[in-house]
Design a protein around this motif. Structure first.
Motif, PDB file in Angstrom:
ATOM      1  N   ALA A 129      11.983  26.987  63.744  1.00 39.03           N
ATOM      2  CA  ALA A 129      10.937  27.338  62.788  1.00 39.03           C
ATOM      3  C   ALA A 129      10.353  26.087  62.141  1.00 39.03           C
ATOM      4  O   ALA A 129       9.134  25.990  61.927  1.00 39.03           O
ATOM      5  N   ALA A 174       9.362  32.720  69.546  1.00 34.90           N
ATOM      6  CA  ALA A 174       8.234  33.194  68.739  1.00 34.90           C
ATOM      7  C   ALA A 174       7.490  34.318  69.450  1.00 34.90           C
ATOM      8  O   ALA A 174       7.124  35.328  68.831  1.00 34.90           O
ATOM      9  N   THR A 208      17.696  28.593  64.992  1.00 34.38           N
ATOM     10  CA  THR A 208      16.419  29.241  64.697  1.00 34.38           C
ATOM     11  C   THR A 208      15.705  28.534  63.556  1.00 34.38           C
ATOM     12  O   THR A 208      14.470  28.413  63.560  1.00 34.38           O
ATOM     13  N   LEU A 233       8.888  33.674  63.125  1.00 33.43           N
ATOM     14  CA  LEU A 233      10.078  32.872  63.422  1.00 33.43           C
ATOM     15  C   LEU A 233      10.826  32.521  62.141  1.00 33.43           C
ATOM     16  O   LEU A 233      12.070  32.520  62.108  1.00 33.43           O
TER      17      LEU A 233
END
Length: 726
Positions: free
Chosen positions: A659, A230, A655, A635
């Motif tokens: 998130a 992030a 990812t 993100l």
């Protein structure tokens, strides 16, 4: 960057080759390679390269002031008709002048401490509000021992060699970039320590196994990766906005800097926990990186933010957080969705009341249910980013369509990929019309996040299946028409997930019973029991024993949609909080400058001293939650970008999981802080309460956010495994 890394490795190697003499020599060689010429003539594209160089020095624990050089060249090049500044600019580029930029009074005789000062030849003294700047030579430098190595230096300055005026706007840009450079360097140092700790955890054995398999190590590792990912995205976003000269570039920079100031030292210390005693001694990289991270974060206080803190900037404006960059198609459809939501907002925020049939029908008319599906299945082949843009706006406005939206991703997406022609014809049109109601049959009393251990069985019986077992904590169990059911069809499968199949089961089927109970959110959930429930084989979706594949292949998109919903709610809560802060500050009253918040509530008189007072603890808390919300947004955007690319599905899943974890935790943090900032009135769920009850409701829902799609602890374990820790 291979050439950069090679130069740093050759000229700056600790502990024996990382002193003042090495820094001076490196400075000259870096200048000879053009490191300090990127600011010439306002070369905005050069900023991206400069930040990459800054990151390289951070990873090498090196204090070479690359950003100072860029900023100095930019400032010295711009004054028209000033030959002295242009000559100095050229000398900075070649390394003949080794310059630092210091925010402060140009007339001071000494600079009490300066990073890299022991090797500097000049200082550019820049008044923080703009005005007359001076370039002065360093007559002599006195090392000041402390945390930094090489030590900071007290600089004794000579008479000015150049005096020139700097307007407030370029001054603000200069200070913003200097702060961004410190943040980028600290984060790069923390990243190197984190990466070293992962490599160490894979090979270091304790109690007969690699420490990377320990739960505590995995949890810490995943947390660091989330914060680093992030933070790096926030820095990249700030760089892009500076390159484009966006109006919100200063705010974007403060979001990145504020994030780094908090997480970089935390990441560094956490990585040290994993590296253990070996990283405590000076022969290891760890102490040098530790000094770099903490020195850079500390130096942020010596370079004031040009427009104040994140909260100061937001309260003083009429805007919210910067919109995350999106493809043109997603931006356009977001505008459509925003207008739609404004026209159909009902004002009812009670999630447990279910969908509004009128709003669902209107949304179905827009063809937004199933918009990413192929045209052959009734979709418009929209991108995932476009779908997420619509869902974000729906969540922000809290339109009562959550069940219809969920049916698209949980039931519709697997049917599109694995359903038969007959199943598609039966269910997809109803999902697109928003008329298929379902409940999710995954969790069981002994199988929550560990879905592979589920015990509900489906046994083949002629041309059908007989289902027995219990599903627990099932939302909408009492109102749903169907259950999307995961059941074990091979009890002996090894691994266990290889023996699961998926079914879509009518809830009215004989043998199904439901025991209702109310959740903390106010929603009615239930335990659903299957006793010899018989379904035909056409209720099965996908091949026998391929249920795990059916679930997981659509899981990335499902997690992103859930995280987007959480992010939209968090953005709304933040805007409500900002409206209260603006009313308290007595300046810009709210988003519509009337003292009325987004909910239509009169916010005047709320907390007349705390949140509206610059420098207060409440403003600091507001800054912190704003940073977290923006971190979630960048993100999520990156996760969507990766999910749309087929080149690396592993990275996309990783990812998306990050998130989801960050979105869930940010929602809880934001709701908690809102209650602390606004006080008891924010704990009310009445029409005249701040946010009309959004804060207390968000707090109650935040518990569910930690659990949906697998608990955050489990998700962190999966993230750690994705990084190679097993």
């Amino acid at each position: 960057m291979d050439e950069v890394d090679e130069l740093l490795a050759r000229q700056w190697h600790f502990p024996d080759g990382a002193d003042a003499a090495a820094l001076t020599q490196l400075w000259g060689q870096a200048a000879a390679r053009g490191w300090f010429g990127a600011g010439d003539a306002g070369d905005l594209d050069g900023l991206d390269r400069v930040v990459a160089l800054v990151r390289a020095t951070g990873a090498a624990a090196c204090p070479l002031p690359v950003m100072d050089g860029f900023v100095a060249v930019e400032l010295l090049t711009n004054p028209p008709g000033n030959s002295a500044t242009r000559e100095l600019s050229a000398a900075v580029s070649t390394g003949e002048v080794r310059i630092l930029v210091v925010a402060g009074d140009p007339t001071v005789e000494t600079v009490p401490f300066a990073e890299g000062g022991i090797a500097a030849s000049h200082v550019l003294l820049l008044p923080p509000g703009g005005g007359c700047a001076w370039v002065r030579p360093v007559e002599f430098a006195v090392p000041v021992p402390g945390l930094a190595v090489p030590a900071w230096a007290r600089l004794h300055l000579g008479v000015p060699e150049a005096v020139f005026d700097v307007d407030p706007e370029p001054t603000a840009r200069a200070l913003s970039l200097l702060r961004l450079g410190l943040a980028a360097r600290a984060m790069a140092a923390a990243r190197r320590t984190h990466d070293a700790s992962i490599a160490h955890a894979k090979v270091r054995k304790q109690f007969g196994q690699a420490i990377g398999g320990f739960g505590a190590v995995q949890q810490r590792t995943a947390s660091r990766e989330i914060e680093l990912a992030a933070g790096e995205l926030l820095i990249a976003d700030a760089v892009r906005r500076h390159q484009r000269a966006d109006p919100d570039r200063i705010l974007a920079t403060e979001l990145a800097v504020s994030h780094a100031a908090v997480v970089a030292p935390r990441i560094q210390l956490s990585a040290h926990h994993t590296l253990g005693a070996g990283a405590y001694f000076e022969g290891h990289d760890g102490p040098w990186l530790f000094r770099r991270v903490n020195a850079d974060v500390t130096l942020l206080d010596a370079c004031p933010p040009p427009d104040g803190t994140v909260a100061d900037i937001l309260i003083a404006s009429a805007d919210g957080l910067p919109a995350v960059d999106s493809p043109a198609g997603a931006t356009a459809i977001r505008e459509e969705a925003r207008a739609f939501c404004a026209a159909h907002h009902t004002g009812d925020r009670q999630f447990h009341k279910g969908d509004d049939a009128g709003v669902v029908a209107a949304m179905a008319a827009q063809k937004w249910f199933g918009m990413t599906w192929p045209t052959a299945d009734g979709g418009s082949e929209a991108t995932l980013t476009e779908q997420l843009a619509v869902h974000d706006e729906i969540a922000y406005r809290q339109l009562p369509v959550a069940n219809a939206v969920a049916a698209v991703s949980v039931v519709g997406a697997p049917l599109v990929r694995y359903g038969t022609a007959e199943q598609k014809a039966r269910y997809l049109p109803r999902i697109q019309d928003g008329k298929l109601t379902f409940c999710l049959g995954y969790s069981e009393p002994e199988a929550g996040s560990d879905l592979a251990s589920l015990r509900t069985t489906a046994v083949r019986d002629g041309d059908g299946w007989v289902i027995n077992g219990t599903k627990a904590w099932i939302t909408n169990a009492g109102t749903a028409e169907y259950m999307w059911l995961a059941a074990r069809t091979d009890p002996d499968a090894n691994p266990p997930m290889a023996g699961i199949s998926m079914f879509i089961v009518p809830m009215a089927t004989a043998g199904i019973s439901t025991e209702p109970y109310q959740a903390l959110s106010g929603q009615t959930c239930g335990t659903v029991t299957f006793r010899d429930v018989r379904v035909d084989d056409d209720a099965r979706v996908g091949a026998v024993n391929s249920g795990w594949q059916v679930i997981t292949e659509t899981l990335t998109g499902e997690r992103l949609l859930l995280a987007t919903e959480l992010a939209g709610i968090s953005r709304r809560q933040l805007d409500e909080l900002l409206a209260a802060a603006r009313a308290s500050a007595g300046g810009v009253a709210s988003i519509d400058s009337t003292g009325i918040g987004p909910s239509g509530i009169d916010l005047t008189g709320i907390d007349p001293v705390g949140i509206g007072l610059p420098g207060s603890a409440k403003r600091a808390a507001l800054s912190a939650v704003a940073v977290q919300v923006q971190a979630v947004c960048v993100l999520l955007a990156e996760a969507a970008r990766k999910a749309e690319s087929t080149t690396n599905p592993h990275a996309a899943r990783l990812t998306a999981a990050m998130a989801g974890v960050l979105a869930a935790e940010t929602g809880g943090q934001l709701a908690e802080e809102a209650l602390r900032i606004l006080g008891p009135t924010a704990a009310l769920n009445t029409p005249d309460a701040p946010g009309a009850g959004i804060f207390e409701q968000g707090l109650r829902l935040s518990v569910l956010a930690f659990l949906g799609g697998g608990t955050n602890d489990v998700q962190r374990g999966l993230i750690a495994r994705g990084l190679g820790l097993i």
